[in-house]
Design an enzyme around this catalytic site. Structure first.
Site, mmCIF file in Angstrom:
data_model
loop_
_atom_site.group_PDB
_atom_site.id
_atom_site.type_symbol
_atom_site.label_atom_id
_atom_site.label_comp_id
_atom_site.label_asym_id
_atom_site.label_seq_id
_atom_site.Cartn_x
_atom_site.Cartn_y
_atom_site.Cartn_z
ATOM 1 N N GLY A 89 0.832 -1.194 0.000
ATOM 2 C CA GLY A 89 0.000 0.000 0.000
ATOM 3 C C GLY A 89 0.864 1.241 0.000
ATOM 4 O O GLY A 89 2.034 1.208 -0.396
ATOM 5 N N ARG A 90 0.317 2.344 0.483
ATOM 6 C CA ARG A 90 1.070 3.589 0.507
ATOM 7 C C ARG A 90 1.885 3.772 1.777
ATOM 8 O O ARG A 90 2.820 4.567 1.815
ATOM 9 C CB ARG A 90 0.111 4.772 0.306
ATOM 10 N N GLU A 93 5.933 3.754 1.807
ATOM 11 C CA GLU A 93 6.701 4.877 1.260
ATOM 12 C C GLU A 93 7.062 5.898 2.324
ATOM 13 O O GLU A 93 8.052 6.610 2.187
ATOM 14 C CB GLU A 93 5.950 5.537 0.103
ATOM 15 N N CYS A 119 4.074 -6.592 -2.121
ATOM 16 C CA CYS A 119 3.751 -5.404 -2.916
ATOM 17 C C CYS A 119 4.777 -4.290 -2.723
ATOM 18 O O CYS A 119 5.931 -4.425 -3.081
ATOM 19 C CB CYS A 119 2.330 -4.957 -2.580
ATOM 20 N N HIS A 120 4.363 -3.180 -2.124
ATOM 21 C CA HIS A 120 5.274 -2.064 -1.856
ATOM 22 C C HIS A 120 5.972 -2.195 -0.503
ATOM 23 O O HIS A 120 6.785 -1.353 -0.150
ATOM 24 C CB HIS A 120 4.517 -0.728 -1.907
ATOM 25 N N TYR A 139 5.636 -5.513 -6.200
ATOM 26 C CA TYR A 139 4.871 -4.841 -7.247
ATOM 27 C C TYR A 139 5.887 -4.317 -8.259
ATOM 28 O O TYR A 139 6.939 -3.795 -7.863
ATOM 29 C CB TYR A 139 4.036 -3.705 -6.648
#
Length: 195
Positions: A89-90, A93, A119-120, A139
């Site tokens: 997800g976000r 980051e 993923c991330h 990802y």
């Protein structure tokens, strides 16, 4: 099967399925999972985001659910945990900007404890500097980061459903990989599930 104590790193706008489904699956089979977020304490929640694959050049994003933080970030001792989970997800980051998050990840890597990232979530592994000489998937947008960090990129299949195991490191490209990713993580944990 010996129950394990597992730490999960989350933050606001963590991918909904990538936090909730692994949490529920790991608890369902008898493991204890503590979810933590920098700046939050037990009883708080994080907002999630649902990422979907609808034929666009990248995933779409929709509001998700509230996800419970079950332990206080500032009070956890990584040495008391057997394994680590980093959803995508976000959240990755920006939680990767937290030095304590990176120290926690380095602890698990140095001790060769099982680490599952999807993923991330691998952005956190890159920032912690623990991918040099390791092979993983993620990802596809994270591929340049993994390669620049000295990791070996493992291609994603057409359905984003593959996972990859490199010793204690179990990675997947996105939530469609949950069956293979969690199955592989359970095997690395020493958990046996029989039909």
């Amino acid at each position: 099967m010996a129950a394990k104590k597992i730490l999960m790193l989350v933050g606001d706008f963590v991918e909904d399925y990538e936090a909730m489904v692994p949490f529920q699956m790991l608890v369902m089979v008898g493991h204890e999972v503590h979810t933590v977020c920098p700046g939050k304490k037990a009883g708080d929640t994080v907002k999630t985001a649902i990422h979907d694959f609808e034929g666009d050049q990248t995933y779409s994003e929709k509001p998700g659910h509230r996800f419970a933080v079950t332990a206080t970030f500032d009070e956890i001792d990584p040495a008391s945990y057997d394994a680590l989970v980093i959803p995508g997800g976000r959240a990755p980051e920006y939680i990767r900007l937290n030095e304590r998050v990176l120290e926690i990840v380095r602890h698990f890597a140095a001790a060769a404890k099982p680490i599952a990232a999807v993923c991330h979530g691998q952005q956190v592994l890159v920032a912690a500097g623990v991918l040099e000489g390791r092979a993983c998937t993620a990802y596809p947008a994270v591929k340049p980061d993994i390669v620049r960090a000295g990791g070996t990129w493992v291609e994603v299949n057409d359905t984003f459903s593959n996972a990859y195991v490199d010793g204690n490191l179990v990675t997947g490209p996105a939530w469609p990989a949950h069956p293979e990713w969690i199955r592989a993580f359970l095997k690395v944990l020493g958990s046996t599930i029989m039909p």
